[in-house]
Scaffold this motif. Structure first.
Motif, PDB file in Angstrom:
ATOM      1  N   ILE A 219      10.392  -2.267   8.103  1.00 23.27           N
ATOM      2  CA  ILE A 219      11.704  -3.161   7.779  1.00 23.27           C
ATOM      3  C   ILE A 219      12.790  -2.631   8.582  1.00 23.27           C
ATOM      4  CG2 ILE A 219      13.458  -4.268   6.333  1.00 23.27           C
ATOM      5  CD1 ILE A 219      11.048  -6.004   6.337  1.00 23.27           C
ATOM      6  N   PHE A 220      13.163  -1.310   8.465  1.00 28.10           N
ATOM      7  CA  PHE A 220      14.325  -0.670   8.867  1.00 28.10           C
ATOM      8  C   PHE A 220      13.788  -0.161  10.498  1.00 28.10           C
ATOM      9  CE2 PHE A 220      15.334  -0.371   4.510  1.00 28.10           C
ATOM     10  CZ  PHE A 220      16.250  -1.398   4.433  1.00 28.10           C
ATOM     11  N   ASP A 221      12.845  -0.340  10.866  1.00 31.74           N
ATOM     12  CA  ASP A 221      12.509  -0.023  12.165  1.00 31.74           C
ATOM     13  C   ASP A 221      12.548   1.574  12.331  1.00 31.74           C
ATOM     14  OD1 ASP A 221      11.936  -2.409  13.352  1.00 31.74           O
ATOM     15  OD2 ASP A 221      13.767  -2.553  14.165  1.00 31.74           O
ATOM     16  N   LEU A 222      11.763   2.178  11.429  1.00 35.45           N
ATOM     17  CA  LEU A 222      11.806   3.580  11.459  1.00 35.45           C
ATOM     18  C   LEU A 222      10.534   3.987  11.910  1.00 35.45           C
ATOM     19  CD1 LEU A 222      14.003   4.435   8.250  1.00 35.45           C
ATOM     20  CD2 LEU A 222      14.658   4.553  10.548  1.00 35.45           C
ATOM     21  N   PHE A 223       9.469   3.363  11.371  1.00 38.94           N
ATOM     22  CA  PHE A 223       8.242   3.828  11.620  1.00 38.94           C
ATOM     23  C   PHE A 223       7.344   2.455  11.745  1.00 38.94           C
ATOM     24  CE2 PHE A 223       3.698   4.987  10.213  1.00 38.94           C
ATOM     25  CZ  PHE A 223       3.518   5.833  11.181  1.00 38.94           C
TER      26      PHE A 223
ATOM     27  N   ILE B 280      -0.035  -4.522   5.089  1.00 43.29           N
ATOM     28  CA  ILE B 280       1.273  -3.928   4.276  1.00 43.29           C
ATOM     29  C   ILE B 280       1.794  -5.055   3.890  1.00 43.29           C
ATOM     30  CG2 ILE B 280       3.461  -2.827   4.784  1.00 43.29           C
ATOM     31  CD1 ILE B 280       1.892  -1.019   6.720  1.00 43.29           C
ATOM     32  N   TYR B 281       2.338  -6.231   4.694  1.00 46.35           N
ATOM     33  CA  TYR B 281       3.022  -7.356   4.486  1.00 46.35           C
ATOM     34  C   TYR B 281       2.508  -8.034   3.432  1.00 46.35           C
ATOM     35  CZ  TYR B 281       6.678  -6.462   7.865  1.00 46.35           C
ATOM     36  OH  TYR B 281       7.692  -5.911   8.360  1.00 46.35           O
ATOM     37  N   TYR B 282       1.153  -8.419   3.194  1.00 54.54           N
ATOM     38  CA  TYR B 282       0.340  -9.258   2.356  1.00 54.54           C
ATOM     39  C   TYR B 282       0.611  -8.516   1.033  1.00 54.54           C
ATOM     40  CZ  TYR B 282      -1.083 -12.961   5.732  1.00 54.54           C
ATOM     41  OH  TYR B 282      -0.607 -13.753   6.439  1.00 54.54           O
ATOM     42  N   GLY B 283       0.461  -6.992   1.196  1.00 58.70           N
ATOM     43  CA  GLY B 283       0.197  -6.236   0.156  1.00 58.70           C
ATOM     44  C   GLY B 283       1.605  -6.205  -0.694  1.00 58.70           C
TER      45      GLY B 283
ATOM     46  N   VAL C 259       2.334   1.082  -0.001  1.00 62.24           N
ATOM     47  CA  VAL C 259       2.499  -0.253   0.760  1.00 62.24           C
ATOM     48  C   VAL C 259       4.066  -0.356   0.796  1.00 62.24           C
ATOM     49  CG1 VAL C 259       2.293  -2.690   0.449  1.00 62.24           C
ATOM     50  CG2 VAL C 259       0.290  -1.324   0.345  1.00 62.24           C
ATOM     51  N   LEU C 260       4.709   0.171  -0.442  1.00 62.38           N
ATOM     52  CA  LEU C 260       6.182  -0.209  -0.612  1.00 62.38           C
ATOM     53  C   LEU C 260       6.770   0.805   0.595  1.00 62.38           C
ATOM     54  CD1 LEU C 260       8.557  -1.459  -1.715  1.00 62.38           C
ATOM     55  CD2 LEU C 260       8.588   0.307  -3.473  1.00 62.38           C
ATOM     56  N   SER C 261       6.469   2.152   0.652  1.00 65.87           N
ATOM     57  CA  SER C 261       6.965   3.080   1.513  1.00 65.87           C
ATOM     58  C   SER C 261       6.973   2.460   3.019  1.00 65.87           C
ATOM     59  CB  SER C 261       6.816   4.458   1.320  1.00 65.87           C
ATOM     60  OG  SER C 261       5.240   4.232   1.535  1.00 65.87           O
ATOM     61  N   LEU C 262       5.686   2.091   3.299  1.00 67.96           N
ATOM     62  CA  LEU C 262       5.269   1.611   4.573  1.00 67.96           C
ATOM     63  C   LEU C 262       6.128   0.382   4.981  1.00 67.96           C
ATOM     64  CD1 LEU C 262       1.377   2.519   4.769  1.00 67.96           C
ATOM     65  CD2 LEU C 262       3.222   3.526   6.074  1.00 67.96           C
TER      66      LEU C 262
ATOM     67  N   ILE D  20      10.723  -0.436 -10.556  1.00 68.66           N
ATOM     68  CA  ILE D  20      10.481  -0.565  -9.419  1.00 68.66           C
ATOM     69  C   ILE D  20       9.589  -1.772  -8.903  1.00 68.66           C
ATOM     70  CG2 ILE D  20       9.390   0.472  -7.406  1.00 68.66           C
ATOM     71  CD1 ILE D  20      10.213   3.366  -8.475  1.00 68.66           C
ATOM     72  N   PRO D  21       8.825  -2.248  -9.609  1.00 65.34           N
ATOM     73  CA  PRO D  21       8.090  -3.443  -9.168  1.00 65.34           C
ATOM     74  C   PRO D  21       9.173  -4.680  -9.702  1.00 65.34           C
ATOM     75  CG  PRO D  21       6.522  -2.405 -10.620  1.00 65.34           C
ATOM     76  CD  PRO D  21       7.950  -1.447 -10.574  1.00 65.34           C
ATOM     77  N   ILE D  22       9.928  -4.708 -10.634  1.00 63.31           N
ATOM     78  CA  ILE D  22      10.825  -5.787 -10.900  1.00 63.31           C
ATOM     79  C   ILE D  22      12.049  -5.794  -9.649  1.00 63.31           C
ATOM     80  CG2 ILE D  22      12.795  -6.543 -12.147  1.00 63.31           C
ATOM     81  CD1 ILE D  22      11.125  -5.400 -14.872  1.00 63.31           C
ATOM     82  N   LEU D  23      12.442  -4.453  -9.196  1.00 63.39           N
ATOM     83  CA  LEU D  23      13.180  -4.743  -8.204  1.00 63.39           C
ATOM     84  C   LEU D  23      12.753  -4.932  -6.725  1.00 63.39           C
ATOM     85  CD1 LEU D  23      15.250  -1.421  -8.840  1.00 63.39           C
ATOM     86  CD2 LEU D  23      16.146  -3.547  -9.166  1.00 63.39           C
TER      87      LEU D  23
END
Length: 163
Positions: A20-24, A35-38, A12-15, A66-69
């Motif tokens: 967000i960066f309009d790559l995929f 993805i956004y709710y996740g 979910v984080l990678s997607l 990673i979860p903290i960031l």
């Protein structure tokens, strides 16, 4: 259970970052909503489970960092802005199509942004499938598309359904 939540979180984080960066991007609103709710829900239980599973603080710090960031980044981005960004870009008009690669197009796209109306853009996109695509450029300049490879079609798609 922890492993399943961890793998789901990283997918979910990678997607989310790619979107967000309009790559995929995707045209499936349900998938984008998941993805956004996740990304808003998963970091907190993952962080709690990481601390419970590893009482020893010398365990890999990265698993907790990673979860903290992610939580800090979500607070910075504002969760309400994230929730209002769930709408997908919908094609209104296909302006140009590459004759050599039929999946490479220049489109006029719109996105519903609620009470503020519609966001609009002219984007050069490359479709991987019917529902997934890459945005190559959001700065459409007609001078870049003169030549033998591009064909002007101005085909009206109207995915939003405007009259």
């Amino acid at each position: 259970m922890l492993k399943i939540i961890r793998i789901t979180f990283y997918i979910v984080l990678s997607l989310f970052l790619l979107d967000i960066f309009d790559l995929f991007l995707t045209k499936i609103e349900f998938l984008k909503a998941i993805i956004y709710y996740g990304i808003l829900i998963l970091p907190i239980p993952l962080l709690i489970m990481e601390f419970k599973a590893n009482r020893n603080l010398s365990e890999p710090i990265l698993r907790k960092a990673i979860p903290i960031l992610t939580i800090i980044g979500l607070i910075y981005l504002n969760p309400l802005k994230i929730l209002f960004n769930i709408a997908t870009w919908k094609t209104q008009t296909v302006k140009l199509i590459n004759e050599n690669k039929g999946n490479h197009k220049v489109e006029f796209q719109m996105k519903d942004i609620g009470a503020l109306g519609y966001a609009k853009r002219n984007a050069e996109v490359y479709y991987l499938t019917k529902y997934f695509y890459l945005v190559l450029s959001e700065n459409y300049d007609e001078r870049n598309f003169f030549g033998t490879d591009w064909k002007r079609i101005d085909k009206n798609i109207n995915e939003i359904g405007l009259k």
